[in-house]
Design a protein around this motif. Structure first.
Motif, PDB file in Angstrom:
ATOM      1  N   MET A   1       0.847  -1.184   0.000  1.00 11.29           N
ATOM      2  CA  MET A   1       0.000   0.000   0.000  1.00 11.29           C
ATOM      3  C   MET A   1       0.889   1.243   0.000  1.00 11.29           C
ATOM      4  SD  MET A   1      -2.734   1.207   2.878  1.00 11.29           S
ATOM      5  CE  MET A   1      -1.690   1.149   4.290  1.00 11.29           C
ATOM      6  N   VAL A   2       0.775   2.071  -1.029  1.00 13.10           N
ATOM      7  CA  VAL A   2       1.545   3.308  -1.136  1.00 13.10           C
ATOM      8  C   VAL A   2       0.756   4.425  -0.465  1.00 13.10           C
ATOM      9  CG1 VAL A   2       2.592   4.949  -2.716  1.00 13.10           C
ATOM     10  CG2 VAL A   2       2.579   2.537  -3.283  1.00 13.10           C
ATOM     11  N   VAL A   3       1.437   5.137   0.443  1.00 11.25           N
ATOM     12  CA  VAL A   3       0.797   6.214   1.197  1.00 11.25           C
ATOM     13  C   VAL A   3       1.401   7.534   0.744  1.00 11.25           C
ATOM     14  CG1 VAL A   3       0.390   7.151   3.494  1.00 11.25           C
ATOM     15  CG2 VAL A   3       0.420   4.693   3.155  1.00 11.25           C
ATOM     16  N   LYS A   4       0.554   8.523   0.515  1.00 11.32           N
ATOM     17  CA  LYS A   4       0.991   9.846   0.063  1.00 11.32           C
ATOM     18  C   LYS A   4       0.555  10.912   1.059  1.00 11.32           C
ATOM     19  CE  LYS A   4       2.145   9.698  -4.565  1.00 11.32           C
ATOM     20  NZ  LYS A   4       3.294  10.447  -4.956  1.00 11.32           N
ATOM     21  N   ILE A   5       1.368  11.951   1.163  1.00  9.71           N
ATOM     22  CA  ILE A   5       0.977  13.160   1.884  1.00  9.71           C
ATOM     23  C   ILE A   5       0.642  14.170   0.801  1.00  9.71           C
ATOM     24  CG2 ILE A   5       1.681  14.960   3.488  1.00  9.71           C
ATOM     25  CD1 ILE A   5       3.711  13.003   4.629  1.00  9.71           C
ATOM     26  N   ARG A   6      -0.598  14.625   0.759  1.00  8.69           N
ATOM     27  CA  ARG A   6      -1.029  15.497  -0.334  1.00  8.69           C
ATOM     28  C   ARG A   6      -2.069  16.496   0.141  1.00  8.69           C
ATOM     29  NH1 ARG A   6      -4.203  10.832  -3.711  1.00  8.69           N
ATOM     30  NH2 ARG A   6      -5.931  10.616  -2.274  1.00  8.69           N
ATOM     31  N   LEU A   7      -2.504  17.354  -0.774  1.00  8.63           N
ATOM     32  CA  LEU A   7      -3.497  18.377  -0.467  1.00  8.63           C
ATOM     33  C   LEU A   7      -4.890  17.889  -0.835  1.00  8.63           C
ATOM     34  CD1 LEU A   7      -1.606  21.498  -1.827  1.00  8.63           C
ATOM     35  CD2 LEU A   7      -1.769  20.745   0.526  1.00  8.63           C
ATOM     36  N   SER A   8      -5.860  18.240   0.000  1.00 10.05           N
ATOM     37  CA  SER A   8      -7.260  17.925  -0.264  1.00 10.05           C
ATOM     38  C   SER A   8      -8.048  19.225  -0.141  1.00 10.05           C
ATOM     39  CB  SER A   8      -7.757  16.894   0.756  1.00 10.05           C
ATOM     40  OG  SER A   8      -9.125  16.695   0.608  1.00 10.05           O
ATOM     41  N   ARG A   9      -8.712  19.616  -1.203  1.00  5.51           N
ATOM     42  CA  ARG A   9      -9.419  20.898  -1.217  1.00  5.51           C
ATOM     43  C   ARG A   9     -10.702  20.818  -0.412  1.00  5.51           C
ATOM     44  NH1 ARG A   9      -9.411  25.469  -5.434  1.00  5.51           N
ATOM     45  NH2 ARG A   9     -11.203  26.661  -4.798  1.00  5.51           N
ATOM     46  N   LEU A  10     -10.999  21.889   0.347  1.00  4.82           N
ATOM     47  CA  LEU A  10     -12.205  21.862   1.157  1.00  4.82           C
ATOM     48  C   LEU A  10     -12.929  23.197   1.190  1.00  4.82           C
ATOM     49  CD1 LEU A  10     -11.597  23.107   4.408  1.00  4.82           C
ATOM     50  CD2 LEU A  10      -9.968  21.305   4.113  1.00  4.82           C
ATOM     51  N   SER A  11     -12.827  23.977   0.141  1.00  5.87           N
ATOM     52  CA  SER A  11     -13.435  25.305   0.190  1.00  5.87           C
ATOM     53  C   SER A  11     -14.258  25.596  -1.060  1.00  5.87           C
ATOM     54  CB  SER A  11     -12.341  26.347   0.330  1.00  5.87           C
ATOM     55  OG  SER A  11     -11.455  26.243  -0.748  1.00  5.87           O
ATOM     56  N   ARG A  12     -14.750  26.828  -1.098  1.00 11.43           N
ATOM     57  CA  ARG A  12     -15.608  27.243  -2.213  1.00 11.43           C
ATOM     58  C   ARG A  12     -14.786  27.728  -3.403  1.00 11.43           C
ATOM     59  NH1 ARG A  12     -19.074  31.089   1.428  1.00 11.43           N
ATOM     60  NH2 ARG A  12     -17.906  32.540   0.183  1.00 11.43           N
ATOM     61  N   ARG A  13     -15.496  28.008  -4.475  1.00  5.84           N
ATOM     62  CA  ARG A  13     -14.859  28.512  -5.683  1.00  5.84           C
ATOM     63  C   ARG A  13     -14.261  29.895  -5.408  1.00  5.84           C
ATOM     64  NH1 ARG A  13     -18.352  29.760 -10.937  1.00  5.84           N
ATOM     65  NH2 ARG A  13     -19.743  30.252  -9.241  1.00  5.84           N
ATOM     66  N   HIS A  14     -13.071  30.135  -5.905  1.00  8.67           N
ATOM     67  CA  HIS A  14     -12.320  31.394  -5.771  1.00  8.67           C
ATOM     68  C   HIS A  14     -11.872  31.675  -4.346  1.00  8.67           C
ATOM     69  CE1 HIS A  14     -13.284  32.227  -9.903  1.00  8.67           C
ATOM     70  NE2 HIS A  14     -14.583  32.239  -9.652  1.00  8.67           N
ATOM     71  N   GLN A  15     -12.042  30.739  -3.420  1.00  7.55           N
ATOM     72  CA  GLN A  15     -11.551  30.893  -2.053  1.00  7.55           C
ATOM     73  C   GLN A  15     -10.873  29.591  -1.639  1.00  7.55           C
ATOM     74  OE1 GLN A  15     -14.986  31.926   0.242  1.00  7.55           O
ATOM     75  NE2 GLN A  15     -15.003  34.026  -0.491  1.00  7.55           N
ATOM     76  N   PRO A  16      -9.690  29.315  -2.170  1.00  9.68           N
ATOM     77  CA  PRO A  16      -9.068  28.022  -1.916  1.00  9.68           C
ATOM     78  C   PRO A  16      -8.626  27.858  -0.465  1.00  9.68           C
ATOM     79  CG  PRO A  16      -7.554  29.445  -3.070  1.00  9.68           C
ATOM     80  CD  PRO A  16      -8.864  30.165  -3.014  1.00  9.68           C
ATOM     81  N   LEU A  17      -8.778  26.655   0.046  1.00  4.54           N
ATOM     82  CA  LEU A  17      -8.299  26.248   1.356  1.00  4.54           C
ATOM     83  C   LEU A  17      -8.098  24.744   1.276  1.00  4.54           C
ATOM     84  CD1 LEU A  17      -7.713  27.201   4.270  1.00  4.54           C
ATOM     85  CD2 LEU A  17     -10.032  26.510   4.822  1.00  4.54           C
ATOM     86  N   TYR A  18      -6.965  24.275   1.759  1.00  7.51           N
ATOM     87  CA  TYR A  18      -6.625  22.865   1.607  1.00  7.51           C
ATOM     88  C   TYR A  18      -6.305  22.242   2.958  1.00  7.51           C
ATOM     89  CZ  TYR A  18      -5.948  24.060  -3.301  1.00  7.51           C
ATOM     90  OH  TYR A  18      -6.127  24.506  -4.585  1.00  7.51           O
ATOM     91  N   ASN A  19      -6.648  20.962   3.114  1.00  8.88           N
ATOM     92  CA  ASN A  19      -6.156  20.147   4.205  1.00  8.88           C
ATOM     93  C   ASN A  19      -4.918  19.423   3.707  1.00  8.88           C
ATOM     94  OD1 ASN A  19      -7.824  20.584   6.391  1.00  8.88           O
ATOM     95  ND2 ASN A  19      -9.204  18.911   5.913  1.00  8.88           N
ATOM     96  N   ILE A  20      -3.901  19.313   4.554  1.00  5.59           N
ATOM     97  CA  ILE A  20      -2.740  18.495   4.245  1.00  5.59           C
ATOM     98  C   ILE A  20      -3.041  17.135   4.866  1.00  5.59           C
ATOM     99  CG2 ILE A  20      -0.250  18.234   4.505  1.00  5.59           C
ATOM    100  CD1 ILE A  20      -0.184  21.313   4.941  1.00  5.59           C
ATOM    101  N   VAL A  21      -3.198  16.104   4.026  1.00 11.17           N
ATOM    102  CA  VAL A  21      -3.692  14.820   4.506  1.00 11.17           C
ATOM    103  C   VAL A  21      -2.740  13.684   4.131  1.00 11.17           C
ATOM    104  CG1 VAL A  21      -6.094  15.559   4.332  1.00 11.17           C
ATOM    105  CG2 VAL A  21      -5.062  14.349   2.431  1.00 11.17           C
ATOM    106  N   VAL A  22      -2.895  12.569   4.858  1.00 11.48           N
ATOM    107  CA  VAL A  22      -2.228  11.318   4.526  1.00 11.48           C
ATOM    108  C   VAL A  22      -3.303  10.412   3.952  1.00 11.48           C
ATOM    109  CG1 VAL A  22      -0.985   9.338   5.428  1.00 11.48           C
ATOM    110  CG2 VAL A  22      -0.584  11.595   6.400  1.00 11.48           C
ATOM    111  N   ALA A  23      -3.097   9.921   2.732  1.00 10.04           N
ATOM    112  CA  ALA A  23      -4.094   9.091   2.072  1.00 10.04           C
ATOM    113  C   ALA A  23      -3.406   8.050   1.202  1.00 10.04           C
ATOM    114  CB  ALA A  23      -5.022   9.947   1.217  1.00 10.04           C
TER     115      ALA A  23
END
Length: 127
Positions: A1-23
Motif C-alpha cells: 500500500m503506497v501512502v501519500k501526503i497530499r493536499l485535499s481541497r475543502l473550500s468554495r470557488r475562488h476561495q481556496p483552502l486545503y487540508n494536508i492529509v495522509v491518504a
C-alpha cells in the motif's frame, strides 16, 4: 500500500483552502483520508499592524527612510510530530507538499539522490 501526503481541497470557488492529509495513493483527492496533518491557505494575507509596527524603515539600496510595507504571507498550519512520523514510515509527499516541507525544514530528499546531496550529482557517480 503506497501512502501519500497530499493536499485535499475543502473550500468554495475562488476561495481556496486545503487540508494536508495522509491518504492512499489510489484514492480520490477529496475522499476520506487516513489522517489530517494540517491546513494550507494559499491566499496571500497582509499581517495586521500593532503598536510595534514601524512607520518607516531604512532602505539600504536608496540610503533613505521609506514607508514600511509588510510582507504578505500564506498560512500553513502543520502537526510536525505526525508529519515526521509519516515521513519516517515511508509516506511520499506530493510535489506541492514537498515544496512546503522543504520550506519548513522537514524534507531534505531521499538518501543518495541529487536533491539530498544538493549538488546535482547522484551518490557514487561523479563527473
Amino acid at each position: 500500500m503506497v501512502v501519500k501526503i497530499r493536499l485535499s481541497r475543502l473550500s468554495r470557488r475562488h476561495q481556496p483552502l486545503y487540508n494536508i492529509v495522509v491518504a492512499q495513493a489510489r484514492s480520490a483527492r477529496d475522499s476520506k483520508p487516513m489522517e489530517v496533518l494540517g491546513t494550507y491557505d494559499p491566499t496571500p494575507r497582509t499581517p495586521l499592524a500593532s503598536r510595534d509596527t514601524p512607520e518607516k524603515v531604512f532602505d539600504p539600496a536608496t540610503q533613505k527612510m521609506v514607508p514600511y510595507k509588510p510582507r504578505r504571507y500564506k498560512d500553513i498550519k502543520l502537526d510536525f510530530t505526525r508529519t515526521k512520523y509519516w515521513l519516517g514510515v515511508g509516506a511520499q509527499p506530493s510535489d506541492g507538499v514537498q515544496d512546503m516541507l522543504k520550506m519548513l525544514g522537514l524534507w531534505e530528499g531521499r538518501p543518495g539522490t541529487a536533491e539530498a546531496l544538493g549538488k546535482g550529482e547522484v551518490a557514487g557517480k561523479s563527473k
